[in-house]
Each structure stands twice: as structure tokens, then as C-alpha cells.
Motif scaffolding. Structure first.
Motif, PDB file in Angstrom:
ATOM      1  N   ILE A  53    -168.976  -3.963  65.263  1.00  0.00           N
ATOM      2  CA  ILE A  53    -167.965  -4.545  66.145  1.00  0.00           C
ATOM      3  C   ILE A  53    -166.546  -4.234  65.662  1.00  0.00           C
ATOM      4  N   ALA A  54    -166.405  -3.825  64.416  1.00  0.00           N
ATOM      5  CA  ALA A  54    -165.073  -3.597  63.835  1.00  0.00           C
ATOM      6  C   ALA A  54    -164.184  -2.664  64.662  1.00  0.00           C
ATOM      7  N   PRO A  55    -164.687  -1.523  65.161  1.00  0.00           N
ATOM      8  CA  PRO A  55    -163.816  -0.653  65.960  1.00  0.00           C
ATOM      9  C   PRO A  55    -163.328  -1.315  67.244  1.00  0.00           C
ATOM     10  N   TYR A  56    -164.130  -2.196  67.801  1.00  0.00           N
ATOM     11  CA  TYR A  56    -163.736  -2.891  69.031  1.00  0.00           C
ATOM     12  C   TYR A  56    -162.740  -4.009  68.711  1.00  0.00           C
ATOM     13  N   ALA A  57    -162.873  -4.615  67.538  1.00  0.00           N
ATOM     14  CA  ALA A  57    -161.901  -5.611  67.096  1.00  0.00           C
ATOM     15  C   ALA A  57    -160.534  -4.975  66.883  1.00  0.00           C
ATOM     16  N   ALA A  58    -160.529  -3.665  66.648  1.00  0.00           N
ATOM     17  CA  ALA A  58    -159.284  -2.930  66.412  1.00  0.00           C
ATOM     18  C   ALA A  58    -158.779  -2.212  67.661  1.00  0.00           C
ATOM     19  N   ASP A  59    -159.448  -2.400  68.780  1.00  0.00           N
ATOM     20  CA  ASP A  59    -159.080  -1.681  70.004  1.00  0.00           C
ATOM     21  C   ASP A  59    -157.634  -1.981  70.405  1.00  0.00           C
ATOM     22  N   VAL A  60    -157.012  -1.012  71.069  1.00  0.00           N
ATOM     23  CA  VAL A  60    -155.613  -1.175  71.487  1.00  0.00           C
ATOM     24  C   VAL A  60    -155.461  -2.177  72.621  1.00  0.00           C
TER      25      VAL A  60
ATOM     26  N   ARG B   6    -156.219 -10.148  62.466  1.00  0.00           N
ATOM     27  CA  ARG B   6    -156.207 -11.244  63.433  1.00  0.00           C
ATOM     28  C   ARG B   6    -157.626 -11.636  63.835  1.00  0.00           C
ATOM     29  N   TYR B   7    -158.495 -10.648  64.002  1.00  0.00           N
ATOM     30  CA  TYR B   7    -159.878 -10.923  64.400  1.00  0.00           C
ATOM     31  C   TYR B   7    -160.577 -11.819  63.376  1.00  0.00           C
ATOM     32  N   ALA B   8    -160.348 -11.563  62.092  1.00  0.00           N
ATOM     33  CA  ALA B   8    -160.996 -12.338  61.038  1.00  0.00           C
ATOM     34  C   ALA B   8    -160.695 -13.822  61.172  1.00  0.00           C
TER      35      ALA B   8
ATOM     36  N   ASP C 147    -167.502 -14.550  54.299  1.00  0.00           N
ATOM     37  CA  ASP C 147    -167.454 -13.662  53.130  1.00  0.00           C
ATOM     38  C   ASP C 147    -167.111 -12.224  53.552  1.00  0.00           C
ATOM     39  N   ILE C 148    -167.716 -11.766  54.645  1.00  0.00           N
ATOM     40  CA  ILE C 148    -167.451 -10.411  55.144  1.00  0.00           C
ATOM     41  C   ILE C 148    -166.045 -10.318  55.726  1.00  0.00           C
ATOM     42  N   LEU C 149    -165.695 -11.288  56.555  1.00  0.00           N
ATOM     43  CA  LEU C 149    -164.399 -11.262  57.237  1.00  0.00           C
ATOM     44  C   LEU C 149    -163.228 -11.446  56.273  1.00  0.00           C
TER      45      LEU C 149
ATOM     46  N   SER D  38    -156.953  -5.606  55.711  1.00  0.00           N
ATOM     47  CA  SER D  38    -156.854  -4.393  56.537  1.00  0.00           C
ATOM     48  C   SER D  38    -155.396  -4.083  56.863  1.00  0.00           C
ATOM     49  N   THR D  39    -155.095  -2.801  57.004  1.00  0.00           N
ATOM     50  CA  THR D  39    -153.747  -2.400  57.418  1.00  0.00           C
ATOM     51  C   THR D  39    -153.553  -2.574  58.916  1.00  0.00           C
ATOM     52  N   ASP D  40    -154.634  -2.827  59.633  1.00  0.00           N
ATOM     53  CA  ASP D  40    -154.590  -3.000  61.085  1.00  0.00           C
ATOM     54  C   ASP D  40    -154.434  -4.483  61.416  1.00  0.00           C
TER      55      ASP D  40
END
Length: 266
Positions: free
Chosen positions: A130-137, A177-179, A162-164, A170-172
Motif C-alpha cells: 500500500i506504500a506507493p498508494y499512500a504516496a500518490d500525488v 502523514r499516512y502513518a 511498529d511498521i508505520l 520518510s522524505t515524502d
């Protein structure tokens, strides 16, 4: 060639203000939605038919139509989930999910988000895909990334945190924000996390690293997280805010504290 006035639009504030030309471009998948109003306006079945035709999978359309029509309470978000789930039921072809994930329109990317999130059952694998979608524009894709994982996060809260917590570095800004946003104890559109309402201290690994974040998008989420917690654990939130006020004198931290304490200070 998309006209400049279409590409540079701000997005209608109400359904009556929607431009028919814009709706046509949206339903053909030629542009992204500019705001929630446009996102709600997209006829997902019309767009889906166009995309299935492009994929040479038009024979799948009836399966999608039946799944969407069978809903007792249809909505734009429910349709998005059902279409994503139906893709998952019909195929596991990575080339198709890649096509949707990289589509110009944000709506197919939302379908792909559900498809990717629901395909994995283990929380570590689910968050990884899901990470790439959490970073979507696009804001819509990022919100669907929350919906697609929320139940699993609630069921595996300690491991998810623990993962989040690693995502907070992240630099993004979208990933940071997603975390926070995906673990808000109450939130707006998603299911409440009762464990964090009662034990908000579990969220400290996500909150502490972001107490003076450079991004307003992230600061808003951190402030809202604490404001959520203040409705069930006001004393805890007061203590955290007092500690942060001592540890960080930046304007960014002050912004978060004001947002975090807004219910307490009413």
C-alpha cells in the motif's frame, strides 16, 4: 490535447456548478478529479467500461455491473471498493494492476489501491504494497489507501504501529502523514480505533518524531490525532502537549499544540 482551462480548473464547489465538459473528460479517464465534488461525480461504471475496452477485457464488464448493482447502500467509495474487489476476484495479472496504478485518472488508481490492499492478508505485506498508494500525488488515492488497510491495522495494531513508525522518517510528506492519519483514534470517514481511544500512548512512536514536522499536511494530521485522543483521554493529551512545549519551541510545534488542544480549550 486537454484544454488549459480544463487542466487549470479549481474544481466545482457544488454539483450545480459542475461543468459538463469536465464531467466528460473525467468519465473518459483523461484527467484527474480536482476535488471531492468531482470525485463523487465520476460515473465509475462508464469509466470502467472504457478501461476494460482498452485492456481488451470488455467481457468482464457484466461481473462488475452485477457487483456494483448488488450493493444495498451504493456510494462512490463503496463502488470503488467493489470494483477493486471484483478485479481481485477476476484476475491476479500484475500487468493489469500496473496499468490501473499508473493511469492518468485517479479513479482507476483507487481501484488498484483496494485491489492491492485486499490481496494481502498479513499486515506487514499489506502495508508494503500500500506504500506507493499512500504516496500518490492525488488526495483520493491516499484516502483509499487508508480505507484499504484500516481493518487490518485495527486487528494488528501493535505490529502496524511498529511498521508505520519507520514511515515517520520518510522524505515524502504523504507517507509521513499516512502513518499518523491511518491510526487516528476517531478520524472522520473511517472506523474508530477503540484501543487508541483508551490507550493513546501506544501512538507515541508515530507522534513524537513529527512534533515539529516541516509539512502542514503532516502537522494537521498530528494535531487532529491528539485532538481525537483528547475526547477520551484529555489529561494524557495535556501532558503530551506540555512536554512538547518544553522540548520544542518551534512555530511548527506551536501550530500542532493549538490544533491538538482545540477541544480541551473550548
Amino acid at each position: 490535447m486537454i484544454p488549459e482551462h480544463i487542466l487549470n480548473r479549481k474544481g466545482a464547489r457544488s454539483f450545480k456548478d459542475l461543468d459538463t465538459e469536465v464531467i466528460s473528460y473525467l468519465n473518459k479517464g483523461l484527467i484527474q478529479t480536482a476535488n471531492l465534488m468531482e470525485w463523487l461525480t465520476v460515473d465509475q461504471l462508464v469509466l470502467l467500461k472504457k478501461i476494460l475496452d482498452d485492456l481488451k477485457k470488455l467481457d468482464w464488464y457484466d461481473s462488475f455491473y452485477e457487483a456494483v448493482s448488488a450493493q444495498k447502500k451504493p456510494s462512490a467509495n463503496a463502488n470503488t471498493k467493489v470494483i477493486g474487489m471484483t478485479f481481485l476476484q477476476l484476475t491476479n495479472d500484475q500487468s493489469i494492476i500496473d496499468y490501473l496504478s499508473n493511469h492518468t485518472s485517479d479513479v482507476p488508481r483507487c481501484w488498484a489501491t483496494y485491489w492491492a490492499g485486499l490481496r494481502e492478508s498479513e499486515i506487514d505485506k499489506k502495508l508494503k504494497v500500500i506504500a506507493p498508494y499512500a504516496a500518490d500525488v492525488h488526495f483520493g488515492v491516499r484516502e483509499v489507501a487508508i480505507f484499504a488497510c484500516k481493518e487490518a491495522i485495527i486487528e494488528n495494531l501493535d505490529m502496524a504501529i511498529d511498521i508505520l513508525s519507520e514511515w515517520t522518517s520518510s522524505t515524502d510528506e504523504n507517507v509521513r502523514r499516512y502513518a499518523v492519519e491511518t491510526t487516528r483514534p476517531i478520524g472522520v470517514w473511517t472506523k474508530k480505533i477503540d484501543e487508541l481511544k483508551e490507550y493513546p500512548e501506544k501512538g507515541i512512536p508515530l507522534l513524537d518524531p513529527l512534533k515539529s514536522d516541516s509539512s502542514k499536511y503532516v502537522r494537521d494530521s498530528v494535531g487532529n490525532w491528539l485532538n481525537d485522543a483528547s475526547k477520551t483521554r484529555p489529561d494524557w493529551v495535556k501532558n503530551i502537549c506540555a512536554r512538547w512545549a518544553k522540548e520544542s519551541t518551534t512555530k511548527e510545534t506551536q501550530y500542532i499544540l493549538k490544533k491538538a488542544l482545540r477541544t480541551i480549550n473550548k
